[in-house]
Design a protein around this motif. Structure first.
Motif, mmCIF file in Angstrom:
data_model
loop_
_atom_site.group_PDB
_atom_site.id
_atom_site.type_symbol
_atom_site.label_atom_id
_atom_site.label_comp_id
_atom_site.label_asym_id
_atom_site.label_seq_id
_atom_site.Cartn_x
_atom_site.Cartn_y
_atom_site.Cartn_z
ATOM 1 N N HIS A 18 -40.317 -25.769 -31.907
ATOM 2 C CA HIS A 18 -40.060 -27.173 -32.240
ATOM 3 C C HIS A 18 -41.268 -28.037 -31.881
ATOM 4 C CE1 HIS A 18 -35.358 -26.894 -32.294
ATOM 5 N NE2 HIS A 18 -35.937 -26.197 -33.241
ATOM 6 N N PHE A 57 -35.523 -25.841 -39.318
ATOM 7 C CA PHE A 57 -35.287 -27.113 -39.996
ATOM 8 C C PHE A 57 -34.940 -26.871 -41.458
ATOM 9 C CE2 PHE A 57 -38.177 -28.035 -36.487
ATOM 10 C CZ PHE A 57 -37.499 -29.060 -35.847
ATOM 11 N N GLN A 62 -35.785 -33.443 -42.050
ATOM 12 C CA GLN A 62 -35.133 -33.144 -40.781
ATOM 13 C C GLN A 62 -36.173 -32.993 -39.662
ATOM 14 O OE1 GLN A 62 -33.017 -29.391 -40.116
ATOM 15 N NE2 GLN A 62 -31.287 -30.575 -39.339
ATOM 16 N N LEU A 63 -37.323 -32.425 -39.996
ATOM 17 C CA LEU A 63 -38.403 -32.332 -39.010
ATOM 18 C C LEU A 63 -38.892 -33.724 -38.620
ATOM 19 C CD1 LEU A 63 -40.524 -30.862 -37.304
ATOM 20 C CD2 LEU A 63 -41.915 -30.621 -39.394
ATOM 21 N N PHE A 66 -36.390 -35.318 -36.356
ATOM 22 C CA PHE A 66 -36.538 -34.715 -35.028
ATOM 23 C C PHE A 66 -37.702 -35.348 -34.274
ATOM 24 C CE2 PHE A 66 -38.753 -31.519 -32.445
ATOM 25 C CZ PHE A 66 -37.751 -31.131 -31.564
#
Length: 198
Positions: A18, A57, A62-63, A66
């Protein structure tokens, strides 16, 4: 897929991945607008396979969510640390100051990658809104009573913070951060006048 950026149950490899993708996206945002970034760009720069990306992801949005959530949550923690109990409105000025400082330190990322992207800025506004709403709800549980519903306060205040920070950056950061924070504090104090003790 719902990712909690503070999930301590994630194993070390997942957290490292991540962070790698988070840092890679930040690097790419200094080079091109978010709309122009492809999954292949992220994978090539991070030196991972596409299937590895999709294990973590669903897509680049979505990344980005985040990444922005992690930034704002870091700001939120610091804002709360610097907020005195007798002046809860200080929280909003602190949050605004941290956002401005981050924009100044990462000017290329914002001006090239984010500010001219409507979906990215809406995402940032939504995260700030959730952050402010959470703080207002906390204030209510601690005895504050607002004449204006807190949903409306949050929906008014969060876009104003993000928009004014973006305009400040695009106009060359002419106004000192200290003055911007003072203006934010004046607005927050005006909201304070709409509070009544229970």
């Amino acid at each position: 897929m719902n990712i909690n950026v503070n999930d301590e149950n994630l194993d070390l490899r997942t957290r490292r991945m991540h962070k790698l993708l988070f840092d890679t996206l930040i690097d790419l945002l200094t080079e091109k607008n978010f709309n122009d970034i492809r999954i292949s760009d992220i994978c090539d720069k991070a030196m991972i396979h596409r299937t590895t990306f999709y294990k973590h992801f669903e897509d680049k949005f979505q990344l980005l969510d985040f990444m922005l959530r992690q930034l704002i949550q870091d700001f939120e923690k610091k804002s709360l640390q610097y907020t005195s109990e007798d002046n809860p409105n200080q929280y909003y000025a602190n949050l605004f100051k941290l956002l401005l400082e981050h924009m100044r330190e990462n000017k290329k990322m914002y001006t090239i990658g984010l500010l001219n992207n409507g979906s990215a800025m809406k995402m940032l506004q939504k995260i700030v809104l959730q952050c402010i709403k959470s703080k207002l709800e906390f204030d209510v549980t601690n005895g504050a009573k607002f004449i204006v519903p807190i949903d409306i306060i949050a929906e008014f205040y969060s876009p104003a913070l993000v928009y004014s920070a973006g305009e400040w950056l695009e106009e060359g950061m002419i106004v000192p951060i200290e003055h911007m924070v003072q203006y934010c504090d004046i607005i927050a104090n005006a909201l304070q006048k709409n509070r009544q003790s229970l």
